[in-house]
Design an enzyme around this catalytic site. Structure first.
Site, PDB file in Angstrom:
ATOM      1  CD  GLU A 178      18.798  -0.669  19.490  1.00  0.00           C
ATOM      2  OE1 GLU A 178      18.131  -0.792  18.445  1.00  0.00           O
ATOM      3  OE2 GLU A 178      20.018  -0.447  19.506  1.00  0.00           O
ATOM      4  CB  ALA A 187      29.004  -5.234  23.778  1.00  0.00           C
ATOM      5  CG  HIS A 242      21.760   1.954  23.145  1.00  0.00           C
ATOM      6  ND1 HIS A 242      22.433   0.784  23.337  1.00  0.00           N
ATOM      7  CD2 HIS A 242      21.052   1.794  22.002  1.00  0.00           C
ATOM      8  CE1 HIS A 242      22.156  -0.053  22.353  1.00  0.00           C
ATOM      9  NE2 HIS A 242      21.315   0.535  21.528  1.00  0.00           N
ATOM     10  CG  LEU A 243      22.378   3.393  30.289  1.00  0.00           C
ATOM     11  CD1 LEU A 243      23.372   2.379  30.814  1.00  0.00           C
ATOM     12  CD2 LEU A 243      21.664   4.097  31.423  1.00  0.00           C
ATOM     13  CB  SER A 244      26.301   6.169  26.002  1.00  0.00           C
ATOM     14  OG  SER A 244      26.381   4.971  25.249  1.00  0.00           O
ATOM     15  CG  ASP A 265      18.338 -13.605  12.680  1.00  0.00           C
ATOM     16  OD1 ASP A 265      18.206 -12.530  12.055  1.00  0.00           O
ATOM     17  OD2 ASP A 265      19.073 -14.535  12.284  1.00  0.00           O
ATOM     18  CG  ASN A 313      21.292  -1.176  27.089  1.00  0.00           C
ATOM     19  OD1 ASN A 313      21.941  -1.441  26.065  1.00  0.00           O
ATOM     20  ND2 ASN A 313      21.692  -0.282  27.970  1.00  0.00           N
ATOM     21  CE1 TYR A 326      27.513   2.838  28.416  1.00  0.00           C
ATOM     22  CE2 TYR A 326      29.516   2.113  29.511  1.00  0.00           C
ATOM     23  CZ  TYR A 326      28.755   2.228  28.367  1.00  0.00           C
ATOM     24  OH  TYR A 326      29.214   1.735  27.181  1.00  0.00           O
ATOM     25  CG  HIS A 369      27.581  -2.078  18.791  1.00  0.00           C
ATOM     26  ND1 HIS A 369      26.741  -1.037  18.457  1.00  0.00           N
ATOM     27  CD2 HIS A 369      27.881  -1.904  20.117  1.00  0.00           C
ATOM     28  CE1 HIS A 369      26.576  -0.260  19.523  1.00  0.00           C
ATOM     29  NE2 HIS A 369      27.248  -0.756  20.542  1.00  0.00           N
ATOM     30  NE  ARG A 416      30.460  -1.267  30.930  1.00  0.00           N
ATOM     31  CZ  ARG A 416      29.633  -1.418  29.909  1.00  0.00           C
ATOM     32  NH1 ARG A 416      28.330  -1.446  30.098  1.00  0.00           N
ATOM     33  NH2 ARG A 416      30.106  -1.553  28.697  1.00  0.00           N
ATOM     34  N   PRO A 470      25.083  -7.561  28.248  1.00  0.00           N
ATOM     35  CG  PRO A 470      26.620  -7.929  26.555  1.00  0.00           C
ATOM     36  CD  PRO A 470      25.145  -7.877  26.821  1.00  0.00           C
ATOM     37  CG  ASN A 471      30.350  -6.062  30.189  1.00  0.00           C
ATOM     38  OD1 ASN A 471      30.921  -6.842  30.952  1.00  0.00           O
ATOM     39  ND2 ASN A 471      30.569  -6.065  28.888  1.00  0.00           N
ATOM     40  NE  ARG A 492      30.348   5.473  24.181  1.00  0.00           N
ATOM     41  CZ  ARG A 492      30.247   4.347  24.903  1.00  0.00           C
ATOM     42  NH1 ARG A 492      29.056   3.789  25.108  1.00  0.00           N
ATOM     43  NH2 ARG A 492      31.322   3.786  25.426  1.00  0.00           N
ATOM     44  NE  ARG A 503      31.343   2.151  22.405  1.00  0.00           N
ATOM     45  CZ  ARG A 503      31.546   1.083  23.198  1.00  0.00           C
ATOM     46  NH1 ARG A 503      30.576   0.223  23.400  1.00  0.00           N
ATOM     47  NH2 ARG A 503      32.710   0.897  23.793  1.00  0.00           N
TER      48      ARG A 503
HETATM   49  C1  DQA Z   1      25.294   0.711  25.700  1.00  0.00           C
HETATM   50  C2  DQA Z   1      26.160   1.163  24.516  1.00  0.00           C
HETATM   51  C3  DQA Z   1      26.969   0.010  23.966  1.00  0.00           C
HETATM   52  O1  DQA Z   1      27.772   0.423  22.882  1.00  0.00           O
HETATM   53  C4  DQA Z   1      27.873  -0.570  25.030  1.00  0.00           C
HETATM   54  O2  DQA Z   1      28.558  -1.701  24.551  1.00  0.00           O
HETATM   55  C5  DQA Z   1      27.170  -0.871  26.303  1.00  0.00           C
HETATM   56  C6  DQA Z   1      26.109   0.024  26.772  1.00  0.00           C
HETATM   57  C7  DQA Z   1      24.567   1.895  26.366  1.00  0.00           C
HETATM   58  O3  DQA Z   1      23.630   1.644  27.109  1.00  0.00           O
HETATM   59  O4  DQA Z   1      24.952   3.051  26.171  1.00  0.00           O
HETATM   60  O5  DQA Z   1      27.501  -1.825  27.011  1.00  0.00           O
HETATM   61  O6  DQA Z   1      24.295  -0.164  25.212  1.00  0.00           O
END
Ligand code: DQA
Length: 145
Positions: A99, A78, A101-103, A88, A75, A23, A81, A18, A10-11, A108, A112
């Protein structure tokens, strides 16, 4: 041909617009383009999927093996978490999942710091910006054997 599925949660459709300080300025289309170029050079077929909906992500993970994918790069954003359903699905999918993650989620907010996905993923890459995806793809390609 070997196939890898990339899933953006998501997002992440908003990447580049964003919270660019966290990011980065690169759009999801640009990231997908760079991933596809790497996959092409390694003769791997890449499918890319983004969704803001948990159930759609669960569906894609669940059907991945039957559709011929040998590994997944995800990725979960959100949902990392919060989502027992995605965890599952990862646990049940019977192909390696990387898995990304950008950040660096561990630098953080405390909420997270917990990934529900990491214990059932093959591994996790966090904190390298768009490079996290490239490293995740590299790992997934190696896992294809
Ligand atoms: C994220 C880190 C998550 O905590 C956050 O909700 C995101 C992006 C990352 O790529 O750093 O949407 O997955």
């Amino acid at each position: 041909m070997k196939k890898i599925l990339v899933i953006h949660g998501p997002n992440l459709n908003l990447l580049g617009k964003r919270e660019v300080d966290i990011y980065g300025k690169t759009s999801i289309d640009q990231i997908n383009k760079e991933l596809t170029a790497v996959a092409d050079s390694k003769k791997v077929e890449l499918s890319v999927f983004q969704s803001n909906h948990e159930g759609e992500i669960v569906d894609r993970i669940g059907e991945a093996k039957a559709k011929g994918f040998g590994a997944i790069v995800i990725n979960p954003a959100a949902y990392t978490h919060t989502s027992v359903a995605i965890r599952d699905a990862v646990s049940a999918c019977d192909i390696p999942v990387v898995e990304v993650h950008l950040s660096n989620i561990y630098q953080r907010e405390e909420f997270r710091h917990t990934s529900l996905i990491a214990p059932v993923a093959k591994g996790q890459i966090s904190g390298f910006g768009k490079k996290s995806y490239m490293l995740g793809l590299e790992a997934a390609i190696e896992l294809l054997g």
